[in-house]
Each structure stands twice: as structure tokens, then as C-alpha cells.
Design a protein around this motif. Structure first.
Motif, short mmCIF file in Angstrom:
data_model
loop_
_atom_site.label_atom_id
_atom_site.label_comp_id
_atom_site.label_asym_id
_atom_site.label_seq_id
_atom_site.Cartn_x
_atom_site.Cartn_y
_atom_site.Cartn_z
N ARG A 20 -30.40 53.90 76.45
CA ARG A 20 -29.35 54.75 75.89
C ARG A 20 -27.99 54.12 76.10
O ARG A 20 -27.73 53.47 77.10
N GLN A 21 -27.10 54.33 75.14
CA GLN A 21 -25.76 53.76 75.20
C GLN A 21 -25.01 54.22 76.45
O GLN A 21 -24.29 53.43 77.06
N ASP A 22 -25.21 55.46 76.86
CA ASP A 22 -24.49 55.95 78.04
C ASP A 22 -25.03 55.39 79.35
O ASP A 22 -24.50 55.67 80.41
N HIS A 23 -26.08 54.56 79.30
CA HIS A 23 -26.61 53.90 80.49
C HIS A 23 -26.17 52.44 80.58
O HIS A 23 -26.68 51.69 81.40
N VAL A 24 -25.23 52.03 79.74
CA VAL A 24 -24.67 50.68 79.79
C VAL A 24 -23.21 50.81 80.18
O VAL A 24 -22.44 51.49 79.51
N SER A 25 -22.83 50.15 81.27
CA SER A 25 -21.48 50.37 81.81
C SER A 25 -20.38 49.90 80.87
O SER A 25 -19.26 50.42 80.92
N PHE A 26 -20.65 48.97 79.96
CA PHE A 26 -19.65 48.55 78.98
C PHE A 26 -19.21 49.73 78.12
O PHE A 26 -18.04 49.85 77.76
N TYR A 27 -20.13 50.61 77.78
CA TYR A 27 -19.82 51.76 76.94
C TYR A 27 -19.31 52.96 77.74
O TYR A 27 -18.39 53.65 77.32
N ASN A 28 -19.92 53.25 78.88
CA ASN A 28 -19.58 54.49 79.58
C ASN A 28 -18.49 54.33 80.63
O ASN A 28 -18.12 55.29 81.29
N LYS A 29 -17.96 53.12 80.81
CA LYS A 29 -16.82 52.86 81.70
C LYS A 29 -17.05 53.35 83.13
O LYS A 29 -16.15 53.82 83.78
N GLY A 30 -18.29 53.27 83.61
CA GLY A 30 -18.60 53.62 84.99
C GLY A 30 -18.75 55.09 85.28
O GLY A 30 -18.85 55.49 86.43
N ARG A 31 -18.78 55.92 84.25
CA ARG A 31 -18.98 57.36 84.47
C ARG A 31 -20.46 57.64 84.71
O ARG A 31 -21.31 57.13 83.98
#
Length: 87
Positions: A20-31
Motif C-alpha cells: 500500500r502507498q501509505d506503507h512507503v515512507s516516501f509517500y506518507n512522510k513518516g506518519r
């Protein structure tokens, strides 16, 4: 700001199931994605993404994996014309 790229001669297409996109730190900015669970850290994917063209608004026409991959490689819709079935 527009990135300028030299003449590109190679294409690397990365297709990963169940990432999932939200499991890649590039996309979710560490959230963190879930309460009480630390945010995912993907430094190698992040470094690669910083030197790449990243698509942030790309969606498959449907699921499961095999018909979607067929659409990517052929440019043709598959599910309305060739319903999914086991291999």
C-alpha cells in the motif's frame, strides 16, 4: 519546479502486489498508518524515488492482479471483455 532529465534510455517498472502507498515512507512522510504501530521506514525505495519519476495519481482499472498486469502490458481493458478466471 520542473525536473530536467537527460536522455533516458532505460525504463524500470516496479510492480509490487500488496504494497500500500501509505506503507512507503516516501509517500506518507513518516506518519504511522495504525495507532500504536510505528511508521514504516523504506530508505531504499525512498532514495530510488528521489531520483525517479513518481506517479502519485495512478490507479488500476480493477482487481485482481493478473487482469491488471495484462492491462498494463497491452493497454487494453480486460475485465469487461475477458473476465478473470484462475490460471
Amino acid at each position: 519546479m520542473t525536473k530536467k532529465f537527460p536522455d533516458v534510455k532505460n525504463l524500470i517498472l516496479i510492480i509490487i502486489d500488496s504494497l500500500r502507498q501509505d506503507h512507503v515512507s516516501f509517500y506518507n512522510k513518516g506518519r504511522p498508518v495504525f495507532d500504536g504501530v510505528p511508521a514504516c521506514c523504506t530508505p531504499n525505495l525512498d532514495a530510488f524515488a528521489k531520483r525517479s519519476i513518481v506517479f502519485t495519481n495512478a490507479y488500476p482499472c480493477g482487481l485482481p492482479t493478473i487482469p491488471v498486469r495484462t492491462e498494463l502490458w497491452t493497454g487494453q481493458y480486460t475485465l469487461p471483455y475477458r473476465p478473470w478466471r484462475p490460471l
